[in-house]
Scaffold this active site. Structure first.
Site, PDB file in Angstrom:
ATOM      1  CD  GLU A  95      30.763  43.335  49.083  1.00 25.69           C
ATOM      2  OE1 GLU A  95      30.046  44.286  48.731  1.00 25.69           O
ATOM      3  OE2 GLU A  95      30.543  42.165  48.750  1.00 25.69           O
ATOM      4  CB  CYS A 108      34.918  34.510  52.001  1.00 24.86           C
ATOM      5  SG  CYS A 108      35.421  34.818  50.320  1.00 24.86           S
ATOM      6  CB  CYS A 115      40.367  42.062  41.189  1.00 27.97           C
ATOM      7  SG  CYS A 115      41.492  40.760  40.602  1.00 27.97           S
ATOM      8  CB  CYS A 119      37.644  36.950  35.780  1.00 23.21           C
ATOM      9  SG  CYS A 119      39.293  36.416  36.269  1.00 23.21           S
ATOM     10  CB  CYS A 122      34.805  38.130  38.584  1.00 26.68           C
ATOM     11  SG  CYS A 122      35.248  38.702  40.231  1.00 26.68           S
ATOM     12  CB  SER A 216      41.116  31.125  45.604  1.00 27.24           C
ATOM     13  OG  SER A 216      40.598  31.023  44.299  1.00 27.24           O
ATOM     14  CB  SER A 239      40.105  30.472  39.378  1.00 27.17           C
ATOM     15  OG  SER A 239      39.888  30.722  40.752  1.00 27.17           O
ATOM     16  CG  LEU A 240      41.478  24.903  34.917  1.00 22.57           C
ATOM     17  CD1 LEU A 240      42.899  25.422  34.811  1.00 22.57           C
ATOM     18  CD2 LEU A 240      41.482  23.404  35.225  1.00 22.57           C
ATOM     19  CG  HIS A 241      36.992  29.752  35.614  1.00 22.12           C
ATOM     20  ND1 HIS A 241      36.201  29.275  36.625  1.00 22.12           N
ATOM     21  CD2 HIS A 241      37.697  30.795  36.145  1.00 22.12           C
ATOM     22  CE1 HIS A 241      36.399  29.992  37.717  1.00 22.12           C
ATOM     23  NE2 HIS A 241      37.305  30.909  37.464  1.00 22.12           N
ATOM     24  CB  CYS A 359      33.516  33.022  47.862  1.00 16.19           C
ATOM     25  SG  CYS A 359      34.082  33.290  49.508  1.00 16.19           S
TER      26      CYS A 359
HETATM   27  N1  SAH Z   1      41.155  36.168  42.558  1.00 17.22           N
HETATM   28  C1  SAH Z   1      41.110  34.859  43.076  1.00 17.22           C
HETATM   29  C2  SAH Z   1      40.289  34.750  44.341  1.00 17.22           C
HETATM   30  C3  SAH Z   1      39.010  35.521  44.393  1.00 17.22           C
HETATM   31  S1  SAH Z   1      37.737  34.965  43.313  1.00 17.22           S
HETATM   32  C4  SAH Z   1      40.633  33.876  42.019  1.00 17.22           C
HETATM   33  O1  SAH Z   1      40.160  34.327  40.974  1.00 17.22           O
HETATM   34  O2  SAH Z   1      40.752  32.686  42.245  1.00 17.22           O
HETATM   35  C5  SAH Z   1      37.214  33.446  44.112  1.00 17.22           C
HETATM   36  C6  SAH Z   1      36.541  32.446  43.188  1.00 17.22           C
HETATM   37  O3  SAH Z   1      35.219  32.903  42.814  1.00 17.22           O
HETATM   38  C7  SAH Z   1      37.293  32.198  41.898  1.00 17.22           C
HETATM   39  O4  SAH Z   1      37.333  30.826  41.616  1.00 17.22           O
HETATM   40  C8  SAH Z   1      36.450  32.934  40.899  1.00 17.22           C
HETATM   41  O5  SAH Z   1      36.646  32.445  39.607  1.00 17.22           O
HETATM   42  C9  SAH Z   1      35.071  32.697  41.421  1.00 17.22           C
HETATM   43  N2  SAH Z   1      34.069  33.619  40.893  1.00 17.22           N
HETATM   44  C10 SAH Z   1      34.210  34.921  40.637  1.00 17.22           C
HETATM   45  N3  SAH Z   1      33.072  35.435  40.162  1.00 17.22           N
HETATM   46  C11 SAH Z   1      32.174  34.432  40.121  1.00 17.22           C
HETATM   47  C12 SAH Z   1      30.820  34.335  39.716  1.00 17.22           C
HETATM   48  N4  SAH Z   1      30.160  35.380  39.262  1.00 17.22           N
HETATM   49  N5  SAH Z   1      30.214  33.133  39.825  1.00 17.22           N
HETATM   50  C13 SAH Z   1      30.876  32.056  40.283  1.00 17.22           C
HETATM   51  N6  SAH Z   1      32.160  32.090  40.676  1.00 17.22           N
HETATM   52  C14 SAH Z   1      32.813  33.262  40.601  1.00 17.22           C
HETATM   53 FE1  SF4 Z   2      40.040  39.014  40.250  1.00 16.03          FE
HETATM   54 FE2  SF4 Z   2      39.463  36.525  41.029  1.00 16.03          FE
HETATM   55 FE3  SF4 Z   2      37.529  38.198  40.167  1.00 16.03          FE
HETATM   56 FE4  SF4 Z   2      39.285  37.204  38.436  1.00 16.03          FE
HETATM   57  S1  SF4 Z   2      37.779  36.056  39.631  1.00 16.03           S
HETATM   58  S2  SF4 Z   2      38.615  39.346  38.559  1.00 16.03           S
HETATM   59  S3  SF4 Z   2      41.118  37.176  39.657  1.00 16.03           S
HETATM   60  S4  SF4 Z   2      38.779  38.442  42.004  1.00 16.03           S
END
Ligand code: SAH
Ligand code: SF4
Length: 367
Positions: A95, A108, A115, A119, A122, A216, A239-241, A359
């Protein structure tokens, strides 16, 4: 069986020059080919009017211009976000999202089909890993969006450009900002992603400014070190969280492989070496990582690092029960970091949520 042709979108200009020379043609054509691809947006050799017909024929025997195949297109209700599900040659879906707000046009891009990082919140992670994208597949996503911008002016509702004359093409709204925040972990496909960015940055073509490209990462430490050592001029988002190893590992399983303390050390190395700030992303999940105490923990964690924090209220996904933090709690979290720690913090607007186009949470994507 026809031999497979090389996708021009995956080649650097230096490689194209080499190929043109191998075809026994003069170097003068290289810039023209590049320009027709990336400035005029030509998708067929027959349209390359600036180069001789014989060369067009020769090129088409060895190369192809493999653009994106749109399987599905969705527009957000405010008309400012569009999501494209693209079908790759092997049938996999990825996408790409086009966002337009506050005068900025951003695409984006996906770097992988699926992936492997897992996470929990995600959508891409929930679907598992497919494969790395090729450079041409990444460039083709940007070219699709560039073509959309060429044809439409997305002011609320899409409006077709009034004319398709060459002068109108020169005036069309250009793609300026790229974020690698679509499907996949870009630093797990490092060489290919950097190649694609070099192609998009080439001054004879799309000429994207490096500082308008953001990659990212979930926290792939070797990739962060490499970006620093290679002094890549693009922006970095991490991406810290969560601000403790235990909390982070519960959301981001690869934190077990790349622990938080080591990640912060890599971030420090990056900011000091490049004298550039890092953007830290934080998906705000109700009751999980959104309390003022947790905000203070992030503030302390980021001490000594040139940082900006981007808060993203969680986009709910089917495979995860968490809910987004409400506005009041999000603002309170922001206030702690800004007032007590003087860290710049933005709360991401939830654009395109109605089409699942946040995104990084590209829902509905099948492998
Ligand atoms: N893999 C990389 C880039 C793609 S994800 C990464 O993880 O950084 C891009 C961003 O979207 C990341 O910060 C990820 O943590 C965030 N993200 C993924 N799923 C999400 C969701 N359901 N709600 C909010 N942010 C999300
Ligand atoms: Fe992959 Fe980024 Fe999604 Fe984590 S947040 S599963 S690293 S795409």
């Amino acid at each position: 069986m026809p031999t497979q042709r090389t996708n021009l979108y995956g080649m650097t200009r230096a490689e194209l020059a080499q190929a043109v020379s191998l075809l026994g043609e003069r170097p003068v054509h290289v810039r023209k080919i590049w320009r027709s691809l990336y400035v005029d947006g030509v998708t067929d050799f027959a349209q390359m009017e600036t180069i001789p017909t014989a060369l067009r024929t020769k090129l088409s025997e060895t190369f192809e211009i493999a653009g994106s195949t749109v399987a599905q297109e969705m527009h957000s209700s405010d008309g400012l976000t569009r999501k494209y599900a693209l079908k790759l040659a092997d049938g996999r879906l990825i996408e790409t999202v086009l966002m337009r707000y506050k005068g900025r046009t951003t695409v984006c891009l996906s770097s992988q089909a699926g992936c492997a990082m897992g996470c929990v919140f995600c959508a891409t992670g929930q679907g598992g890993f497919g494969r790395n994208l090729e450079a041409g597949e990444i460039v083709a996503q940007a070219m699709l969006v560039n073509q959309v911008l060429r044809e439409t002016s997305m002011t609320g509702t899409a409006r077709l450009a009034e004319t398709s004359s060459p002068s109108a093409h020169r005036r069309h709204e250009r793609l300026r900002n790229v974020v690698l925040m679509g499907m996949g972990e870009p630093l797990q496909n490092y060489d290919t992603v950097m190649r694609a960015m070099d192609i998009l940055r080439d001054e004879a073509g799309l000429a994207l400014a490096a500082q308008r490209i953001s990659v990212s990462t979930v926290g792939v430490i070797p990739g962060i070190i490499r970006l620093a050592d290679e002094a890549r001029p693009i922006q970095l988002a991490v991406s810290l969280h969560a601000a403790t190893q235990e909390e982070r590992a519960a959301l981001v399983p690869v934190a077990k492989k790349w622990p938080l303390a080591d990640l912060m050390e890599a971030c420090r190395y990056y900011t000091q070496k490049l004298e550039r700030r890092i953007f830290f992303e934080w998906a705000l999940i109700k009751g999980a990582n959104d309390t003022p105490t947790q905000a203070r923990a992030v503030g302390n964690l980021l001490r000594g690092i040139e940082a900006q924090v981007n808060l993203i209220p969680l986009n709910p996904t089917t495979g995860y029960s968490g809910a987004p933090t409400d506005d009041t709690a999000a603002r309170a979290f922001q206030a702690v970091l800004m007032d007590e720690f003087k860290i710049p913090v933005t709360i991401r607007e939830r654009r395109g949520v109605d089409i699942g186009a946040g995104c990084g949470q590209l829902a509905g994507a099948k492998k």
